[in-house]
Scaffold this active site. Structure first.
Site, PDB file in Angstrom:
ATOM      1  CE  LYS A   1      -2.120   3.200   1.933  1.00  0.00           C
ATOM      2  NZ  LYS A   1      -1.560   4.216   1.357  1.00  0.00           N
TER       3      LYS A   1
ATOM      4  CD  GLU B   1      12.626   1.292  10.173  1.00  0.00           C
ATOM      5  OE1 GLU B   1      13.205   2.240  10.627  1.00  0.00           O
ATOM      6  OE2 GLU B   1      13.166  -0.292  10.671  1.00  0.00           O
TER       7      GLU B   1
ATOM      8  CD  GLU C   1       9.079  13.114  10.868  1.00  0.00           C
ATOM      9  OE1 GLU C   1       8.331  12.932  11.039  1.00  0.00           O
ATOM     10  OE2 GLU C   1      10.126  12.466  10.886  1.00  0.00           O
TER      11      GLU C   1
HETATM   12  P1  NAD Z   1       1.624   8.729   7.115  1.00  0.00           P
HETATM   13  O1  NAD Z   1       1.803   7.709   8.351  1.00  0.00           O
HETATM   14  O2  NAD Z   1       0.897   9.507   7.137  1.00  0.00           O
HETATM   15  O3  NAD Z   1       1.301   7.410   6.351  1.00  0.00           O
HETATM   16  C1  NAD Z   1       2.091   6.880   5.835  1.00  0.00           C
HETATM   17  C2  NAD Z   1       1.829   5.384   4.482  1.00  0.00           C
HETATM   18  O4  NAD Z   1       0.590   4.976   5.936  1.00  0.00           O
HETATM   19  C3  NAD Z   1       0.995   6.066   3.193  1.00  0.00           C
HETATM   20  O5  NAD Z   1       1.182   5.181   2.804  1.00  0.00           O
HETATM   21  C4  NAD Z   1      -0.185   6.209   4.213  1.00  0.00           C
HETATM   22  O6  NAD Z   1      -1.662   6.043   2.883  1.00  0.00           O
HETATM   23  C5  NAD Z   1      -0.335   5.174   4.726  1.00  0.00           C
HETATM   24  N1  NAD Z   1      -1.947   5.462   6.044  1.00  0.00           N
HETATM   25  C6  NAD Z   1      -2.657   6.216   6.233  1.00  0.00           C
HETATM   26  N2  NAD Z   1      -3.618   5.852   7.603  1.00  0.00           N
HETATM   27  C7  NAD Z   1      -3.610   4.824   7.321  1.00  0.00           C
HETATM   28  C8  NAD Z   1      -3.981   3.445   8.435  1.00  0.00           C
HETATM   29  N3  NAD Z   1      -4.974   3.892   9.770  1.00  0.00           N
HETATM   30  N4  NAD Z   1      -3.828   2.281   8.216  1.00  0.00           N
HETATM   31  C9  NAD Z   1      -2.848   1.899   8.099  1.00  0.00           C
HETATM   32  N5  NAD Z   1      -2.526   2.628   7.055  1.00  0.00           N
HETATM   33  C10 NAD Z   1      -2.224   3.756   6.998  1.00  0.00           C
HETATM   34  O7  NAD Z   1       3.324   9.214   7.332  1.00  0.00           O
HETATM   35  P2  NAD Z   1       3.914  10.054   5.608  1.00  0.00           P
HETATM   36  O8  NAD Z   1       3.327  11.604   5.393  1.00  0.00           O
HETATM   37  O9  NAD Z   1       3.456   9.678   4.382  1.00  0.00           O
HETATM   38  O10 NAD Z   1       5.402  10.424   5.436  1.00  0.00           O
HETATM   39  C11 NAD Z   1       5.990  11.090   7.248  1.00  0.00           C
HETATM   40  C12 NAD Z   1       6.228  10.016   7.647  1.00  0.00           C
HETATM   41  O11 NAD Z   1       7.057   9.143   7.569  1.00  0.00           O
HETATM   42  C13 NAD Z   1       7.256  11.094   9.003  1.00  0.00           C
HETATM   43  O12 NAD Z   1       7.194  10.872   9.581  1.00  0.00           O
HETATM   44  C14 NAD Z   1       8.573  10.306   8.359  1.00  0.00           C
HETATM   45  O13 NAD Z   1       9.266  10.321   9.638  1.00  0.00           O
HETATM   46  C15 NAD Z   1       8.076   8.720   8.516  1.00  0.00           C
HETATM   47  N6  NAD Z   1       9.524   8.200   7.692  1.00  0.00           N
HETATM   48  C16 NAD Z   1       9.883   7.376   8.599  1.00  0.00           C
HETATM   49  C17 NAD Z   1      11.041   6.679   8.349  1.00  0.00           C
HETATM   50  C18 NAD Z   1      12.149   5.451   9.451  1.00  0.00           C
HETATM   51  O14 NAD Z   1      12.541   4.602   7.700  1.00  0.00           O
HETATM   52  N7  NAD Z   1      11.994   5.588  10.282  1.00  0.00           N
HETATM   53  C19 NAD Z   1      11.436   6.254   6.351  1.00  0.00           C
HETATM   54  C20 NAD Z   1      10.357   7.377   5.675  1.00  0.00           C
HETATM   55  C21 NAD Z   1       9.647   7.643   6.194  1.00  0.00           C
END
Ligand code: NAD
Length: 488
Positions: free
Chosen positions: A176, A251, A383
């Protein structure tokens, strides 16, 4: 620019059509660049069923590691063949500078080749010291059907931190991707199929996280959820996984410290301070967004960082010399600008930047540097996920370790010093899964990444990351005749 349109990729092929699509406009130009099918729960059910069938009955988990490695290496070859197309998709959909998008695709190839080598080495162990006639085999097996949920900032690279490792172990996956940047996930699934990954092993369904992400995370057909994204959604994923008692790897977010001691190579550290926060538009989980500078060098060092930041080129991500591209969307840009306003109102000293780029069709934010940031300020704690650096000065090693650890996050930290004692002492006391010394946002496929505290748990990449996609079955064997315990 022509608009790409994607339907779900399930059981080795794209669906004919979809009931509805979401438009993706370039965050840099506002032009329509792609349309992604908007999945529903029924689409997710089909994808999990395809993965379940491929894992339970298909050839992939039953092939030798050598055979799986051969397919993975062909997959890497095909990525190289389609390199420019994949780079363009990442630039168009994410808005990241092209030189960094190239690094993402190059990095993806390296990850796949490394994972292929692990497919050949997958092994368990044997105990022969358990007593007469007793042997135990610890058999390493694929964990099963894996849900992979990914964010928008490194769509291809983060996916490739997961997929090849899962496939090397013999798992089947349902992906996804982020609703903003789903293009490369579809392209990669199609290339994997072309390389010989059997039908149903690599499925992609696009759409809203709250609908299909949630339905994937709580799906009874899933054996393991590997999630990368925000800490808030990570908490949702843990709750969803509780329904079926499913293992998760998370992550999540970060607020990394970039610590510069007076005895560092200061030229390298200035570049490290800039790279730490402006790489990938600052939209990077391991961003070194909190810069700590030892007081004796702070005046000159901070001046150099801020003057260099003001010279960075913000704009068209397709230009070879662009340093900072577009924020992922206007809502996120407003969030970033809200943090900038809080920095000003809470009393940090704005040295450069601090506003959106004027007369721009895209979501551009000027590289921004705040000095004299204190631990009470919002920009120290949260963040920001944008090109905003906070600088805090320190006197002693003890003080800076305490400041660095003053965070709900624990993903990565950086330390700059020529003194190995300083490096080792600080590294051992920092609470994070990752520490880098005299470099920043560096890495290799062999090296695992993991968070602690609010940054999550579970490993990604390296041998440890591979083993997340496996489990151990313990087979205890008694040979010869066993001493009776109950039989009279
Ligand atoms: P997000 O948490 O908004 O979304 C991540 C994914 O989760 C997307 O595909 C989204 O559609 C999905 N999602 C949303 N609601 C959900 C639910 N209820 N159940 C399951 N999946 C759901 O994150 P983002 O805005 O896409 O990315 C930015 C964030 O990701 C930042 O906080 C960043 O630090 C983190 N990040 C972490 C790493 C790591 O390796 N630790 C790497 C890259 C990004």
């Amino acid at each position: 620019m022509s608009t790409r349109q994607y339907t779900h990729f399930i059981n080795g092929r794209f669906d004919g059509d979809a009931a509805s699509y979401v438009d993706r406009k370039s965050p840099a130009s506002g032009e329509l660049v792609a349309r992604f099918a908007t999945g529903d729960v029924a689409d997710m059910d089909r994808a999990v069923a395809a993965a379940r069938a491929a894992f339970d009955h298909g050839p992939w988990p039953r092939m030798s590691g050598m055979e799986r490695a051969e397919v993975l290496n062909k997959f890497a070859d095909l990525i190289r063949k389609n390199f420019d197309r994949l780079v363009r998709i990442e630039v168009e959909e994410v808005g990241k500078p092209i030189r960094f998008a190239r690094g993402d695709i190059e990095g993806s190839v390296g990850l796949i080749r490394y994972a292929a080598s692990l497919a050949m080495q997958m092994s368990g162990s044997t105990y022969t010291n358990l007593g007469a006639n007793k042997t135990a085999l610890l058999m390493r097996e694929p964990v099963g059907v894996v849900a992979l949920i990914t964010p928008w900032n490194f769509p291809a690279l983060i996916l490739m931190q997961k997929v090849p490792f899962a496939l090397a172990a013999g798992c089947a996956v349902v992906v996804k991707p982020s609703e903003f940047t789903s293009g490369s996930a579809f392209e990669l699934a199609a290339l994997a199929a072309e390389a010989g990954v059997p039908n149903g092993v690599f499925n992609v369904v696009s759409g809203k996280g709250s609908v299909i992400g949630q339905s994937l995370a709580e799906h009874p057909g899933v054996d393991f959820i590997s999630f990368t994204g925000s800490t808030r959604i990570g908490q949702n994923v843990i709750e969803a996984s509780a329904k079926n008692i499913v293992k998760t790897s998370l992550e999540l977010g970060g607020k990394s410290a970039n610590i510069v001691f007076a005895d560092a190579d200061l030229d390298a550290a200035v570049d490290g301070a800039l790279m730490g926060v402006f790489f990938n538009n600052g939209e990077c989980c391991v961003s070194g967004s909190r810069l700590f500078v030892q007081s004796s060098i702070a005046e000159e060092f901070v001046r150099r960082v801020s003057e260099s930041a003001a010279l960075l080129k913000v704009g068209n991500p397709f230009d070879e010399d662009t340093d900072i591209g577009a924020m992922i969307d206007s809502k996120h840009m407003s969030t970033v600008m809200g943090f900038v306003e809080s920095g000003v109102s809470e009393g940090a000293k704005l040295l450069t930047g601090g506003s959106a780029v004027e007369n721009s069709a895209g979501n551009f934010v000027q590289p921004t540097v705040f000095d004299h940031v204190t631990p009470q300020m919002t920009i120290f704690k949260e963040e920001i996920f944008g090109p905003v650096l906070s600088v805090t000065r320190f006197e002693t090693l003890d003080e800076v370790v305490a400041l660095a650890n003053d965070s709900i996050y624990g993903l990565s930290n950086y330390v700059w010093s020529k003194n190995i004692d300083t490096v080792m002492t600080v590294a051992s006391r920092l609470k994070s899964g990752w520490v880098q010394a005299n470099t920043v946002i560096d890495g290799a496929p062999q090296l695992p990444l993991a968070g602690v505290k609010g940054s999550g748990f579970g490993y990604e990449m390296g041998q440890a990351g591979f083993e997340e996609f496996t489990q151990i079955k313990t087979l205890f064997i008694h040979t010869g005749s066993r001493q009776p315990v109950f039989a009279k």
